[in-house]
Structure formats: structure tokens, C-alpha cells
Enzyme design. Structure first.
Site, PDB file in Angstrom:
ATOM      1  CG  LEU A  21      -3.366 -44.565 -20.545  1.00  0.00           C
ATOM      2  CD1 LEU A  21      -4.670 -45.098 -20.145  1.00  0.00           C
ATOM      3  CD2 LEU A  21      -3.310 -43.322 -19.761  1.00  0.00           C
ATOM      4  CB  VAL A  26       8.046 -48.370 -27.987  1.00  0.00           C
ATOM      5  CG1 VAL A  26       8.499 -47.187 -29.013  1.00  0.00           C
ATOM      6  CG2 VAL A  26       9.237 -48.528 -27.059  1.00  0.00           C
ATOM      7  CB  ALA A  27       3.467 -49.886 -29.729  1.00  0.00           C
ATOM      8  CB  SER A  28       1.343 -47.644 -25.299  1.00  0.00           C
ATOM      9  OG  SER A  28       0.452 -47.247 -24.572  1.00  0.00           O
ATOM     10  CG  ASN A 110      -0.437 -58.270 -19.216  1.00  0.00           C
ATOM     11  OD1 ASN A 110      -0.784 -57.842 -20.197  1.00  0.00           O
ATOM     12  ND2 ASN A 110       1.161 -58.619 -18.783  1.00  0.00           N
ATOM     13  NE  ARG A 138      -3.218 -54.112 -18.046  1.00  0.00           N
ATOM     14  CZ  ARG A 138      -2.849 -55.279 -18.816  1.00  0.00           C
ATOM     15  NH1 ARG A 138      -1.957 -55.087 -19.461  1.00  0.00           N
ATOM     16  NH2 ARG A 138      -4.014 -56.158 -19.045  1.00  0.00           N
ATOM     17  CD  GLU A 171       2.851 -55.221 -15.311  1.00  0.00           C
ATOM     18  OE1 GLU A 171       2.333 -55.241 -16.528  1.00  0.00           O
ATOM     19  OE2 GLU A 171       2.763 -54.358 -14.378  1.00  0.00           O
ATOM     20  NE  ARG A 206       4.330 -52.515 -17.306  1.00  0.00           N
ATOM     21  CZ  ARG A 206       3.424 -52.297 -18.441  1.00  0.00           C
ATOM     22  NH1 ARG A 206       3.875 -51.580 -19.437  1.00  0.00           N
ATOM     23  NH2 ARG A 206       2.264 -52.953 -18.513  1.00  0.00           N
ATOM     24  CG  HIS A 242       4.769 -57.585 -20.094  1.00  0.00           C
ATOM     25  ND1 HIS A 242       3.501 -56.911 -20.512  1.00  0.00           N
ATOM     26  CD2 HIS A 242       4.837 -56.795 -18.968  1.00  0.00           C
ATOM     27  CE1 HIS A 242       3.008 -56.037 -19.799  1.00  0.00           C
ATOM     28  NE2 HIS A 242       3.844 -56.566 -18.694  1.00  0.00           N
ATOM     29  CG  ASP A 244       4.704 -61.517 -23.484  1.00  0.00           C
ATOM     30  OD1 ASP A 244       5.058 -60.288 -23.317  1.00  0.00           O
ATOM     31  OD2 ASP A 244       3.328 -61.332 -23.127  1.00  0.00           O
ATOM     32  CB  CYS A 364      -0.152 -59.299 -25.678  1.00  0.00           C
ATOM     33  SG  CYS A 364       1.565 -58.448 -25.576  1.00  0.00           S
TER      34      CYS A 364
END
Length: 433
Positions: A21, A26-28, A110, A138, A171, A206, A242, A244, A364
Site C-alpha cells: 500500500l 519500493v520495498a512495500s 510518521n 495511513r 507525513e 508525500r 520520506h 529519513d 521509521c
């Protein structure tokens, strides 16, 4: 009285899954549809919190959000019993179904933007809850996060999220840095935004500049201590959704990738000058070139998303890195170079495979809250990390959390009710005694 930097983490919930989501994450996206392990995710988070607490850093904890969010699903037109709602949502709107099950509240960086009492004209520890309107999974977190932060920090000023709308998308602290020291002196606030020219080509930024300016205004931050930097579009397109993911800071240290910011040279010079004026010493700025570590490797290793903490004992800080840094020879060599320079006293690698697979590293998973010892003493006792609380939570997780989960599994009312029972048992642990 000095400042301490409390770390606030949330327990991962029993419906943790890989729904793919995350916007620009990228990892998500790469993990979408894979089998998750909620029990391992929660234990890995607890292991990191234990590491933080072991060096004398204040660790605060929040319970998982209640999931699934049946109120959210019913507001979207899914009626009937809980079992019927689940089936209809899964069959006809799988992404909304996934959103209702999301445990993304685990990434508390976040949750809010924070300013210390000494930073702002209010003279109060202040937290602005992020509206997170860029992603539906979110955005549904914010009311619960507001209530949790107010319970955990009853003496702080905790402000609801900004009104919704793309112009004010927020965010939280993942796009905010505070420079300062352990001294109870005003800090320097750096807000990072992604909208405006030049624009990224692949992913939607974002965080907006207007949002950053609004939060600074609401916190009554002095203009001379407040700066705004634009995130580099190349970083966003590489998967740094983000700031970070490509930049970090701690006290008088700022580390960033060469392509973290765009057009910010004059602003960075002004930040260094202001730090010198406030603290009488130079700001340490470390820029990692793309030749040293490409944006792609920075995003894959999450080197910049390492968690920096100052132990109770005097000396340089400790850096907590994801195991992926240890697995990347280039990232690890950069880390070892930082130790040789004396920037850190030591490093620790933590296994956060479940969080990392969804695009969230050590930084995170925590919200930094600078406060005095007196302010810390007012934090809710049931939210303070302790050996006893840690052991109790581990026992509940090991006994009641699933160790294998797919999105399809969550359409099973029996499994969902088991997850709800697990969540309720943990909620009870965090109720005042």
C-alpha cells in the site's frame, strides 16, 4: 536541566501483512502478496526497544491500533455482520480491505512532528499529529494516534492533524529534523518537503511545503531557527518516499546523501551558521556522495534510516542499523568510516526483516521526543519500557499472534476474531492500573 530524547515505538499488531500500500515505497511494492509473520514482526520491534532501553535511553511504548477497522469499512458501504463485511470488502475492494487491516501505525516516525518546550513560544512540549492523507491506510490512523499520544504524554500539547487535502499533506517527523544538543537550549528545525519544481517523474511527493510552513507556524517556532529544504526528485523516484531514508541528524550531527536535497546549498550554509551562533561550535555535516553509495543502495540498505541515540553515559552516540547495512559491503564500510571519525562510539545491527520488507527501518519505528527529565516523569507509567512489561508483551505475542499470514487469510472471521482477542489483551496491558 538537560534534555533527553525519548523514543516512542508502537507494538506491531496481529494483522501485520504485506499489502503493497505504500506510495512510492519500493520495498512495500516488492513485498506485496508475500506471506507475513506478525509474531516475528512484533518480537523484532520489541528487540529493538530492548536495545534502546539497555543503554539508558527512555523508551516509551504504544499499543497496536485496533484492526480490522470495521468502522472504516462500513463507512464505505460494506454492510452486514462482521463476517459479511470482510467477505464483501475482500471480494470487491481488496485494497480497501488491506487498508482496514494495516498495521502501518507501527512506523511512529510518521505519527507527529515534535518541538521541545524550549523551542517554541508556547513553552510546552508540542506534538502535531500527522494527517497522512497521501495514503488511505495511513489516513485512518490519525484519531487513534492522537488519543494514544495524549494518554502517553498527558502534560504535552498534542494537536490534531491538519485539515485534509493534497496541499497540506503531512507525513510527520520522517520529514523533519531537529538539531541541538543535550543542553536545554532552543533547537534548529529543518522541514523537508517534496512538492514544487523540479518534480519527480515516478512517484508523488508525500510532504508539502505549505504543510511544513503551517506546522512551524502552529508550533510558534522562531523564524531564525526554522529552515525548509526541498527533497531531491531523484531521491523520491529512487524510493526515498520520506527524507529519513536519505538523511538523518542527531544533536550537532547531520548526515545526508548527496541527492537528499535539491537547490539547498544556501539553506544548508545558513543552518550551519545558525548552529554556530546558538551553540558556539561547528555543526558536523557528513555528505555521502552517490559515487560512494548510490541512491538505489541507500534505499535498499536503509543506512540513513539507522536510529541514533545518546546513552546515559557521556560520549558519542550509538547508531542502531538494520541488518541490511551489515549485508551491504559498501554501506558497512561507510558506517565503519563514521566510527573511525569518532562520530559514534559503537554500532548495533538489528534484525527487522518484517518491517524492512514493508519499507520501514529502525528510524521509521520510532518517534523522537526531546523533553526534560521533569516532563518525562509525567509520561504515563504504563507506557514506560520495563523488563516486566517487555516480558508480558512477548508472552502475549508468542501465545496469540499468528506466525504466517496472507491477505486472503484475513477474510476468515475466525482468524480475525483471534487477532482481535490478541489486540484486546495487549490493550489491557496499557490501561492505567
Amino acid at each position: 536541566m538537560n534534555l533527553v530524547e525519548a523514543q516512542v515505538d508502537r507494538i506491531v499488531g496481529p494483522t501485520h501483512h504485506f499489502g503493497g500500500l505504500g506510495v512510492g515505497n519500493v520495498a512495500s511494492k516488492e513485498s506485496e502478496g508475500q506471506v507475513s509473520n506478525p509474531a516475528a514482526a512484533a518480537i523484532q520491534g520489541l528487540d529493538k526497544m530492548r536495545e534502546v532501553a539497555s543503554v539508558g535511553v527512555p523508551q516509551l511504548m504504544l499499543p497496536p491500533h485496533r484492526r480490522p477497522d470495521f468502522r472504516f469499512l462500513r463507512s464505505l458501504g460494506f454492510g452486514g455482520s462482521d463476517a459479511v463485511v470482510l467477505k464483501r470488502a475482500f471480494d470487491t475492494a481488496p485494497r480497501l480491505f488491506a487498508a482496514s487491516m494495516s498495521c502501518s501505525g507501527m512506523w511512529t516516525a510518521n505519527a507527529a512532528t515534535v518541538s521541545a518546550a524550549v523551542d517554541n513560544a508556547n513553552g510546552m512540549l508540542t506534538l502535531s499529529v500527522a494527517n497522512l492523507v497521501s495514503s488511505v491506510h495511513r489516513a485512518i490512523e490519525t484519531a487513534l494516534t492522537l488519543a494514544d499520544l495524549r494518554r502517553c504524554l498527558p502534560r504535552a500539547r498534542v494537536i490534531p492533524g491538519l485539515p485534509g487535502g493534497a496541499a497540506l499533506r503531512d507525513e510527520g517527523a520522517a520529514n523533519h529534523m531537529r538539531l541541538g544538543s543535550a543542553e536545554n537550549k532552543p533547537g534548529i528545525h529543518i522541514f523537508v518537503y517534496g512538492d514544487g519544481e523540479p518534480k519527480p517523474n515516478r512517484y508523488w511527493p508525500r510532504q508539502s511545503l505549505e504543510c511544513c510552513q503551517t506546522i512551524a507556524r502552529i508550533h510558534h517556532l522562531p523564524a531564525e531557527n526554522t529552515f525548509f529544504l526541498k527533497q531531491h526528485p531523484a531521491a523520491i523516484d529512487a524510493g526515498a518516499f520520506h527524507n529519513d531514508v536519505v538523511a538523518t541528524s542527531h544533536h550537532g550531527l547531520m548526515i545526508c546523501h548527496e541527492y537528499a536535497f535539491t537547490g539547498g546549498e544556501a539553506t544548508l550554509a545558513s543552518i550551519a551558521k545558525r548552529y554556530r551562533q546558538l551553540y558556539g561550535r561547528e555543526l558536523i555535516t557528513v555528505v555521502v556522495s552517490d559515487r560512494q553509495l548510490s541512491l538505489q543502495r541507500a534505499v535498499a540498505s536503509y543506512l540513513f534510516n539507522s536510529q541514533i541515540i545518546s546513552p546515559a553515559a557521556p560520549g558519542p552516540p550509538v547508531i542502531i542499523c538494520p541488518k541490511q547495512v551489515d549485508d551491504d559491503q559498501v554501506a558497512k564500510s561507510i558506517l565503519l568510516g563514521w566510527l573511525d571519525q569518532g562520530l559514534f562510539r559503537r554500532y548495533e545491527f538489528v534484525q527487522l526483516r518484517q518491517s524492512m520488507s514493508a519499507g520501514g527501518g529502525p528510524a521509521c519505528l520510532r518517534l523522537r521526543v526531546p523533553m526534560t527529565e521533569q516532563e518525562l516523569s509525567h509520561a504515563a507509567p504504563q507506557c514506560r519500557w520495563s523488563e516486566r512489561l517487555d516480558e508480558k508483551l512477548r508472552g502475549l505475542i508468542e501465545q496469540h499472534y499468528p506466525d504466517r499470514l496472507t491477505l486472503k487469510d484475513l477474510a476468515d472471521i475466525d482468524l480475525v476474531q483471534q487477532a482481535q482477542r490478541a489486540n484486546e489483551l495487549i490493550q489491557r496491558v496499557f490501561r492505567p492500573s
